[in-house]
Design a protein around this motif. Structure first.
Motif, PDB file in Angstrom:
ATOM      1  N   ALA A 117       0.850  -1.084  -0.005  1.00 53.02           N
ATOM      2  CA  ALA A 117      -0.046  -0.096   0.116  1.00 53.02           C
ATOM      3  C   ALA A 117       0.935   1.223  -0.039  1.00 53.02           C
ATOM      4  O   ALA A 117       2.118   0.969   0.278  1.00 53.02           O
ATOM      5  CB  ALA A 117      -0.844   0.037   1.253  1.00 53.02           C
ATOM      6  N   THR A 118       0.321   2.367  -0.229  1.00 55.27           N
ATOM      7  CA  THR A 118       1.137   3.573  -0.093  1.00 55.27           C
ATOM      8  C   THR A 118       1.555   3.892   1.176  1.00 55.27           C
ATOM      9  O   THR A 118       0.998   3.512   2.052  1.00 55.27           O
ATOM     10  CB  THR A 118       0.373   4.711  -0.570  1.00 55.27           C
ATOM     11  OG1 THR A 118      -0.168   4.550  -1.973  1.00 55.27           O
ATOM     12  CG2 THR A 118       1.056   6.017  -0.489  1.00 55.27           C
ATOM     13  N   GLY A 119       2.802   4.299   1.343  1.00 54.81           N
ATOM     14  CA  GLY A 119       3.376   4.525   2.683  1.00 54.81           C
ATOM     15  C   GLY A 119       4.804   5.101   2.733  1.00 54.81           C
ATOM     16  O   GLY A 119       5.116   5.786   1.615  1.00 54.81           O
ATOM     17  N   ARG A 120       5.310   5.252   3.895  1.00 58.10           N
ATOM     18  CA  ARG A 120       6.497   5.868   3.919  1.00 58.10           C
ATOM     19  C   ARG A 120       7.699   4.865   4.518  1.00 58.10           C
ATOM     20  O   ARG A 120       7.219   3.906   5.381  1.00 58.10           O
ATOM     21  CB  ARG A 120       6.473   7.208   5.140  1.00 58.10           C
ATOM     22  CG  ARG A 120       7.951   7.786   5.154  1.00 58.10           C
ATOM     23  CD  ARG A 120       7.655   9.121   6.214  1.00 58.10           C
ATOM     24  NE  ARG A 120       7.020   8.907   7.410  1.00 58.10           N
ATOM     25  CZ  ARG A 120       7.818   8.669   8.523  1.00 58.10           C
ATOM     26  NH1 ARG A 120       9.027   8.400   8.390  1.00 58.10           N
ATOM     27  NH2 ARG A 120       7.393   8.634   9.652  1.00 58.10           N
ATOM     28  N   VAL A 121       8.894   4.756   4.017  1.00 53.66           N
ATOM     29  CA  VAL A 121       9.850   3.873   4.369  1.00 53.66           C
ATOM     30  C   VAL A 121      10.308   4.334   5.523  1.00 53.66           C
ATOM     31  O   VAL A 121      10.837   5.515   5.905  1.00 53.66           O
ATOM     32  CB  VAL A 121      10.933   3.743   3.301  1.00 53.66           C
ATOM     33  CG1 VAL A 121      11.910   2.949   3.719  1.00 53.66           C
ATOM     34  CG2 VAL A 121      10.390   3.483   1.933  1.00 53.66           C
ATOM     35  N   LEU A 122      10.060   3.466   6.587  1.00 57.57           N
ATOM     36  CA  LEU A 122      10.629   3.451   7.867  1.00 57.57           C
ATOM     37  C   LEU A 122      12.231   3.218   7.894  1.00 57.57           C
ATOM     38  O   LEU A 122      12.814   3.560   8.727  1.00 57.57           O
ATOM     39  CB  LEU A 122       9.568   2.670   9.065  1.00 57.57           C
ATOM     40  CG  LEU A 122       8.257   3.274   9.182  1.00 57.57           C
ATOM     41  CD1 LEU A 122       7.574   2.378  10.117  1.00 57.57           C
ATOM     42  CD2 LEU A 122       8.389   4.647   9.659  1.00 57.57           C
ATOM     43  N   VAL A 123      12.215   1.679   7.501  1.00 57.47           N
ATOM     44  CA  VAL A 123      13.678   1.293   7.388  1.00 57.47           C
ATOM     45  C   VAL A 123      13.876   0.677   6.163  1.00 57.47           C
ATOM     46  O   VAL A 123      13.150  -0.154   5.626  1.00 57.47           O
ATOM     47  CB  VAL A 123      13.648   0.121   8.409  1.00 57.47           C
ATOM     48  CG1 VAL A 123      14.965  -0.755   8.521  1.00 57.47           C
ATOM     49  CG2 VAL A 123      13.342   0.287  10.049  1.00 57.47           C
ATOM     50  N   SER A 124      15.281   0.741   5.656  1.00 58.91           N
ATOM     51  CA  SER A 124      15.682   0.109   4.349  1.00 58.91           C
ATOM     52  C   SER A 124      17.133  -0.199   4.692  1.00 58.91           C
ATOM     53  O   SER A 124      18.050   0.640   4.557  1.00 58.91           O
ATOM     54  CB  SER A 124      15.530   1.039   3.316  1.00 58.91           C
ATOM     55  OG  SER A 124      15.969   0.422   1.916  1.00 58.91           O
ATOM     56  N   THR A 125      17.328  -1.397   5.103  1.00 57.43           N
ATOM     57  CA  THR A 125      18.773  -1.800   5.628  1.00 57.43           C
ATOM     58  C   THR A 125      18.896  -3.299   5.591  1.00 57.43           C
ATOM     59  O   THR A 125      17.971  -4.100   5.289  1.00 57.43           O
ATOM     60  CB  THR A 125      18.868  -1.252   6.977  1.00 57.43           C
ATOM     61  OG1 THR A 125      20.223  -1.254   7.493  1.00 57.43           O
ATOM     62  CG2 THR A 125      18.120  -2.291   8.022  1.00 57.43           C
ATOM     63  N   CYS A 126      20.098  -3.389   5.947  1.00 54.10           N
ATOM     64  CA  CYS A 126      20.861  -4.741   6.196  1.00 54.10           C
ATOM     65  C   CYS A 126      20.618  -5.252   7.760  1.00 54.10           C
ATOM     66  O   CYS A 126      21.179  -4.536   8.371  1.00 54.10           O
ATOM     67  CB  CYS A 126      22.186  -5.230   5.648  1.00 54.10           C
ATOM     68  SG  CYS A 126      22.952  -6.612   5.950  1.00 54.10           S
ATOM     69  N   ASP A 127      19.829  -6.283   7.997  1.00 56.03           N
ATOM     70  CA  ASP A 127      19.710  -6.604   9.460  1.00 56.03           C
ATOM     71  C   ASP A 127      20.797  -7.362   9.754  1.00 56.03           C
ATOM     72  O   ASP A 127      21.348  -8.076   9.166  1.00 56.03           O
ATOM     73  CB  ASP A 127      18.599  -7.544   9.672  1.00 56.03           C
ATOM     74  CG  ASP A 127      18.048  -7.674  10.943  1.00 56.03           C
ATOM     75  OD1 ASP A 127      18.334  -6.571  11.957  1.00 56.03           O
ATOM     76  OD2 ASP A 127      17.347  -8.441  11.277  1.00 56.03           O
ATOM     77  N   GLU A 128      21.310  -7.227  11.011  1.00 56.22           N
ATOM     78  CA  GLU A 128      22.465  -8.017  11.785  1.00 56.22           C
ATOM     79  C   GLU A 128      22.145  -9.486  12.023  1.00 56.22           C
ATOM     80  O   GLU A 128      20.979  -9.612  12.325  1.00 56.22           O
ATOM     81  CB  GLU A 128      22.743  -7.128  12.865  1.00 56.22           C
ATOM     82  CG  GLU A 128      23.269  -5.899  13.076  1.00 56.22           C
ATOM     83  CD  GLU A 128      23.647  -5.302  14.275  1.00 56.22           C
ATOM     84  OE1 GLU A 128      23.216  -5.941  15.294  1.00 56.22           O
ATOM     85  OE2 GLU A 128      24.240  -4.246  14.393  1.00 56.22           O
ATOM     86  N   ASP A 129      23.082 -10.123  11.895  1.00 59.73           N
ATOM     87  CA  ASP A 129      22.848 -11.545  12.079  1.00 59.73           C
ATOM     88  C   ASP A 129      23.104 -11.909  13.541  1.00 59.73           C
ATOM     89  O   ASP A 129      23.335 -10.759  14.285  1.00 59.73           O
ATOM     90  CB  ASP A 129      23.772 -12.408  11.434  1.00 59.73           C
ATOM     91  CG  ASP A 129      25.365 -12.362  11.275  1.00 59.73           C
ATOM     92  OD1 ASP A 129      25.539 -11.807  12.536  1.00 59.73           O
ATOM     93  OD2 ASP A 129      26.230 -12.812  10.585  1.00 59.73           O
TER      94      ASP A 129
END
Length: 392
Positions: A278-290
């Motif tokens: 749906a339409t929205g705003r990006v909160l997080v866009s990243t590589c998650d830690e293992d």
């Protein structure tokens, strides 16, 4: 197929303000471990997204013509006159052949402009004695859509059917209006001083359309025909939602064997495009830690590695958050970017705690990115006309 149930949890809750701008291949058995709209139809049992899927069980199609004179359902926040005004708006759209997405846009607009009340103003001469349901604050704006003099005479603008027809006439002239965000389309029609305010009404407007027109907000226009529960591959349901990828759900939400699995796994070939639900705003866009605290997402992961891999969280109107995990490369969107429903935000991969290519998809309520906010995506998406298909 991922350690996603807790993605972002160890970072602590994200404190979110009011968001004005908004506001998929062989199926593998994949292993993963791990506000909101407050207006509901009377008798449907509260928050359907959280406690069940009563709305999802509502019959969908063929779309029913609204009977303005008949008995109408009750809504917690609207009286009979307001619901009847909503029915008039929908019926006019039906009579004009406007697709059901337009009914949702029109209702959300009228909900913001007048709370579905046919408002007069202090500038209407008392001698005209025109029917209305209150006096608005704007001296020269009238009716359900608070239309100004250029839209018609006083009597015309205070006629709900006329006002709705004029709204739709302008709406259908907006380029690509069925694919664009509700706020953008409504603003092109209304030219409001507060264009972002319309988004907060989209959820309730969809529920009203579903209740009055047999699940019409769950339909998508395909070859000029309203088809129920088919919003995928970038096609947007009248509700404003679409499935992130076409594919079958393998691992389910919080199963007995994996109670901390806070989403579902959808099998898809590596490289399959992932779309914003749906339409929205990006909160997080990243590589998650293992599990070892490494950000190592440019290689395929493996069971037990930990982490979501490359992932994105989106915030949508109504305080909903969607999460998309295990992307093959860095996401195509950045933090704070506004994305539209159906927009490609990345591609399916197997980064992070994953045993093979798939999309781990989550839905959260109340602006809560943590496990406490997660709900089952299957009924949530089904009641919005964008179902996640069962595995074949």
């Amino acid at each position: 197929m991922s350690d996603i149930g807790n993605a972002g949890t160890r970072r602590g809750p994200l404190r979110l303000g009011v968001v004005a701008a908004v506001l998929t291949g062989m199926l593998l058995l994949l292993c993963c471990t791990g506000g909101t709209a407050a207006f509901f139809l009377t008798g449907l049992g509260g928050d359907d997204a959280e406690n069940g899927d009563a709305m999802a069980r509502m019959e969908c199609g063929p779309v029913r013509a609204v009977n303005i004179a008949g008995k109408l359902p009750r809504f917690a926040q609207y009286g009979d006159t307001q619901v009847r005004n909503a029915a008039i708006i929908i019926k006019v759209g039906q009579d004009m052949g406007v697709p059901s997405r337009g009914w949702v846009v029109a209702l959300a607009t009228a909900m913001q402009e007048s709370a579905l009340r046919n408002l007069a103003n202090s500038g209407v001469p008392a001698s005209l004695a025109l029917p209305h349901e209150g006096v608005g604050a704007d001296h020269d704006s009238l009716g359900l859509f608070q239309q100004r003099p250029g839209w018609g005479t006083v009597a015309e603008r205070l006629n709900p059917a006329y006002a709705a027809r004029k709204f739709y006439e302008k709406l259908v002239k907006v380029e690509s209006w069925q694919q664009r965000p509700l706020t953008v389309v409504a603003q092109r029609v209304q030219v409001s001083a507060y264009p972002d305010a319309y988004a907060k009404h989209e959820e309730v407007a969809s529920r009203i359309v579903d209740a009055l027109a047999r699940g019409a907000a769950r339909t998508v226009e395909i070859n000029g025909k309203a088809v129920c529960n088919a919003a995928e591959r970038g096609q947007i349901a009248a509700s404003g939602w679409t499935a992130p990828i076409p594919g079958g759900v393998g691992s389910g939400f919080r199963t007995a064997s994996r109670p901390s699995h806070n989403g579902v796994d959808i099998g898809a070939a590596k490289g399959t495009e992932i779309r914003a639900a749906a339409t929205g705003r990006v909160l997080v866009s990243t590589c998650d830690e293992d599990r070892r605290g490494r950000q190592d997402c440019n290689v395929d992961g493996f069971p037990g590695k930990g982490g979501c891999g490359w992932f994105v969280d989106l915030l949508h109107a109504g305080g909903y958050i969607t999460r998309y995990c295990h992307m093959v490369v860095q996401p195509f969107v950045k933090k704070d970017q506004i994305v539209t429903a159906g927009q490609v935000i990345g591609k399916v991969g197997s980064s992070g705690n994953s045993s093979g290519p798939h999309l781990h998809f989550e839905v959260h309520l109340r602006n809560d990115r943590n496990a406490s906010g997660a709900v089952n995506p299957v009924p949530f998406m089904r009641e919005r006309g964008a179902p996640l298909r069962a595995a074949e």
